[in-house]
Design a protein around this motif. Structure first.
Motif, mmCIF file in Angstrom:
data_model
loop_
_atom_site.group_PDB
_atom_site.id
_atom_site.type_symbol
_atom_site.label_atom_id
_atom_site.label_comp_id
_atom_site.label_asym_id
_atom_site.label_seq_id
_atom_site.Cartn_x
_atom_site.Cartn_y
_atom_site.Cartn_z
ATOM 1 N N THR A 1 53.370 189.528 58.984
ATOM 2 C CA THR A 1 54.240 188.462 58.469
ATOM 3 C C THR A 1 55.705 188.860 58.348
ATOM 4 O O THR A 1 56.506 188.071 57.840
ATOM 5 C CB THR A 1 53.746 188.000 57.085
ATOM 6 N N ALA A 2 56.076 190.069 58.777
ATOM 7 C CA ALA A 2 57.491 190.453 58.726
ATOM 8 C C ALA A 2 58.305 189.483 59.573
ATOM 9 O O ALA A 2 57.899 189.087 60.671
ATOM 10 C CB ALA A 2 57.669 191.888 59.214
ATOM 11 N N GLU A 3 59.493 189.097 59.077
ATOM 12 C CA GLU A 3 60.299 188.078 59.743
ATOM 13 C C GLU A 3 61.029 188.657 60.955
ATOM 14 O O GLU A 3 61.565 189.759 60.915
ATOM 15 C CB GLU A 3 61.314 187.479 58.771
ATOM 16 N N GLY A 4 61.011 187.894 62.027
ATOM 17 C CA GLY A 4 61.701 188.306 63.233
ATOM 18 C C GLY A 4 61.567 187.243 64.303
ATOM 19 O O GLY A 4 60.964 186.188 64.090
ATOM 20 N N LYS A 5 62.124 187.527 65.485
ATOM 21 C CA LYS A 5 62.092 186.584 66.598
ATOM 22 C C LYS A 5 61.708 187.305 67.888
ATOM 23 O O LYS A 5 62.084 188.460 68.102
ATOM 24 C CB LYS A 5 63.483 185.947 66.802
ATOM 25 N N VAL A 6 60.954 186.610 68.716
ATOM 26 C CA VAL A 6 60.732 187.090 70.075
ATOM 27 C C VAL A 6 62.005 186.795 70.868
ATOM 28 O O VAL A 6 62.419 185.635 70.969
ATOM 29 C CB VAL A 6 59.519 186.410 70.728
ATOM 30 N N VAL A 7 62.635 187.831 71.428
ATOM 31 C CA VAL A 7 63.908 187.657 72.128
ATOM 32 C C VAL A 7 63.775 187.889 73.638
ATOM 33 O O VAL A 7 64.753 187.746 74.376
ATOM 34 C CB VAL A 7 64.986 188.602 71.545
ATOM 35 N N TRP A 8 62.586 188.253 74.081
ATOM 36 C CA TRP A 8 62.373 188.451 75.521
ATOM 37 C C TRP A 8 60.885 188.361 75.794
ATOM 38 O O TRP A 8 60.059 188.778 74.984
ATOM 39 C CB TRP A 8 62.904 189.820 75.963
ATOM 40 N N ARG A 9 60.551 187.830 76.948
ATOM 41 C CA ARG A 9 59.144 187.735 77.330
ATOM 42 C C ARG A 9 59.046 187.861 78.846
ATOM 43 O O ARG A 9 59.825 187.253 79.581
ATOM 44 C CB ARG A 9 58.550 186.404 76.872
ATOM 45 N N ASN A 10 58.108 188.668 79.304
ATOM 46 C CA ASN A 10 57.753 188.698 80.721
ATOM 47 C C ASN A 10 56.247 188.836 80.835
ATOM 48 O O ASN A 10 55.526 188.691 79.833
ATOM 49 C CB ASN A 10 58.521 189.795 81.479
ATOM 50 N N ARG A 11 55.738 189.128 82.009
ATOM 51 C CA ARG A 11 54.284 189.154 82.207
ATOM 52 C C ARG A 11 53.613 190.299 81.468
ATOM 53 O O ARG A 11 52.392 190.279 81.281
ATOM 54 C CB ARG A 11 53.952 189.266 83.701
ATOM 55 N N MET A 12 54.375 191.313 81.033
ATOM 56 C CA MET A 12 53.786 192.485 80.404
ATOM 57 C C MET A 12 53.920 192.503 78.893
ATOM 58 O O MET A 12 53.086 193.096 78.208
ATOM 59 C CB MET A 12 54.421 193.770 80.966
ATOM 60 N N MET A 13 54.969 191.888 78.364
ATOM 61 C CA MET A 13 55.208 192.054 76.927
ATOM 62 C C MET A 13 56.124 190.974 76.378
ATOM 63 O O MET A 13 56.866 190.314 77.103
ATOM 64 C CB MET A 13 55.822 193.432 76.655
#
Length: 597
Positions: free
Chosen positions: A223-235
């Motif tokens: 539940t730690a606050e944060g954002k996904v800032v990048w996404r590709n097929r691996m991660m």
């Protein structure tokens, strides 16, 4: 008499009703088993040749040294006969009491009836006599390859653990007592648990260790606050929200293992390493790996490095506007981090200021407890499984690790769930442990053949991405954190790899406890201590013997070490930038994908 019969009648009716339910559940059990698709038989045990070699060695011993073999047999017969005569004598004298039991304590036999009841005591003592005889027989085989003997010892232990009387209803006093007390309810609930586990896993028996309904990723764990800032097929790359006005200039990137999910580092606020790092004033990024499916068949270590490590490092540098960063690798991700650092060295790339390794192996010359699973018969079986499905399924990995501690992770939970009818506990660590991930086929075989079996990285001959990678190329300032009772990445094996690394600045930490608790060890708990010794030229046993023990967590020691390599204070950074806008809230989407989907 009438009153007594009246009292017994309803109880008997309830028992009969429960027995009828058992009959119904038995039909569901048969149907569930009918849907089972057996995995390659090679993954269930060693090839018959191992036992043939043992029999040949034992036969050779009986010919060349018959007195020794007869001594073993007579010793076993003598103990068994004496045990039987003692029990007979007690019964003939009208004493319903067992003989004195001087044997060692065993937590499987903690019910007082194992010591006080003649029937259960006889069964327990004879089982222990049998187990000891099997151990002695294996130990005293001489004409056998040491590695094969090590495997034989492991599988012999699995057999004796499986045959423990606690694992059978008729010889388990806890289960029998519970059935009587509940008038058969425990048997019904136990069978319901068994059928549910089989149905949930397509007929494969995977013992459920935890109440899965008690947890939600992103709800009450991770539940730690944060954002996904990048996404590709691996991660997916998560940037965590700052909790301080200023942060260190150099960002930190954590690469967790892709065998399990990253949120072991953020189970709850009280033991979250992620929260701890952010609270100390660091810009923290964590990689959340994809849960591979059959389409990832041809994904290899080179893909993890190129589309995972190198891409994450590039994106972090771009977001933070820096040229260099600090990195952490945990378990297999630490092994792959070392490969990445060797690759960067070959390319003359100096973007990494420091590296931290959590329970990471780089030298596999001693395969430790995994010897039984790293021989060709077992690895060949994995390869055939991968050829058929494209991946190494999560439950195969989970089962392999569980058999290293079969009493604790297989038989005891099965007894509680199936014989006692208990609901699995709401335990966040066990929930995470069961939330595994599938492994891509190509990567799995590169790891097992090239690294584990042939030890090519430690020997300076691992071919990858056009380079020959060598553990001696790892020359950045580093800290290696290991765990004293780790049965997955034994600390002495981790130590041996660190000794070979080329860095002039090495810090080695030996934490108390195991693979998980040795790492997830917050200072607030004041639970496990750690050992430090700057002299890494010593053999591992001497290093520990002369090391200085420190009470409490190693986290503050690491943070102080990291602080020196993290630059000046700057204004805290918010997640992403114009080129890397936040895609969704932490913990992201990849972490929610289950392995059986």
């Amino acid at each position: 008499m009438t009153t007594k019969a009246t009292a017994i009648g309803p109880e008997r009716e309830k028992l009969d009703a429960n027995l009828a339910k058992i009959e119904e559940l038995s039909q569901r059990l048969i149907e569930a088993l009918a849907h089972r698709k057996p995995i390659n038989a090679a993954l269930n045990g060693p090839e018959p040749l191992l036992y043939a070699q043992a029999m040949q060695a034992y036969w050779q011993e009986s010919i060349t040294n018959p007195a020794k073999v007869f001594e073993q047999q007579v010793g076993y017969w003598g103990k068994s006969l004496s045990h039987f005569l003692e029990a007979q004598k007690a019964l003939s004298e009208g004493r319903l009491a067992p003989p004195d039991d001087p044997g060692p304590t065993d937590k499987r036999f903690k019910n007082p009836l194992w010591d006080s009841h003649p029937y259960f005591n006889f069964i327990k003592q004879q089982y222990l006599i049998n187990a000891e005889a099997i151990r002695n027989a294996v130990d005293e085989i001489e004409e056998m390859d040491p590695q094969e003997k090590r495997r034989l010892r492991y599988f012999a232990r699995q057999i004796t653990d499986m045959m423990a009387p606690t694992n059978f209803f008729a010889t388990n006093p806890d289960a029998l007592q519970r059935a009587v007390e509940t008038e058969g309810d425990s048997l019904v609930k136990g069978l319901e648990n068994l059928v549910a586990d089989l149905e949930a896993n397509n007929g494969e028996l995977v013992v459920r260790l935890v109440d899965e309904e008690a947890f939600e990723v992103g709800g009450n764990i991770a539940t730690a606050e944060g954002k996904v800032v990048w996404r590709n097929r691996m991660m997916e790359l998560i940037q965590y929200s700052p909790t301080t006005d200023q942060v260190r200039e150099t960002p930190l990137v954590i690469f967790p293992p892709w065998i399990n999910k990253f949120y072991i580092l953020d189970l709850k606020p009280q033991n979250s390493l992620i929260r701890y790092i952010v609270d100390q004033g660091y810009t923290l990024f964590v990689v959340s790996w994809v849960n591979a499916d059959e389409s990832y068949r041809d994904v290899g270590l080179e893909d993890y490095i190129e589309d995972g490590y190198l891409t994450a490092m590039r994106v972090v540098r771009e977001i933070c506007g820096v040229d260099r960063l600090n990195v952490v690798g945990y378990c297999i991700a630490g092994t792959t981090l070392a490969l990445t650092l060797s690759l960067l060295k070959k390319r003359g790339d100096k973007q990494i200021k420091s590296a931290t390794f959590f329970t990471a192996l780089t030298d596999f010359s001693d395969q430790g407890e995994f010897v039984p699973f790293l021989q060709n018969d077992f690895v060949d079986g994995i390869e055939k499984e991968i050829e058929a499905s494209g991946i190494l399924k999560s439950f195969i990995m989970s089962r392999t690790f569980s058999f290293l501690r079969s009493t604790d992770l297989i038989y005891t939970p099965a007894i509680r769930s199936y014989m006692m009818g208990e609901t699995p506990p709401a335990f966040d660590l066990l929930y995470w442990n069961g939330d595994g991930a599938n492994l891509p086929g190509r990567m799995t075989m590169q790891y097992l053949r090239g690294l584990c079996q042939r030890n090519e990285f430690a020997e300076g001959r691992f071919e990858l991405m056009g380079e020959t990678l060598d553990v001696r190329d790892v020359d950045v300032p580093l800290m290696s954190v290991t765990a004293e009772t780790d049965h997955i990445a034994a600390w002495k094996d981790c130590y041996r790899g660190v000794q070979k690394m080329g860095s002039r600045s090495k810090t080695f930490v030996l934490s108390e406890s195991g693979h998980i608790a040795g790492i997830v060890n917050p200072p607030s708990k004041k639970k496990y201590g750690h050992y430090l010794n700057p002299d890494l030229s010593l053999p591992a046993p001497e290093w520990q013997q002369s090391a200085e023990y420190h009470a409490g967590s190693w986290w503050p020691v690491w943070e102080a070490w990291l602080r020196k390599r993290s630059g000046k204070m700057v204004t805290a950074r918010e997640a992403g930038d114009s080129e890397h806008p936040p895609l969704c809230d932490a913990p992201g989407t990849y972490v929610r994908v289950k392995a059986n989907q």
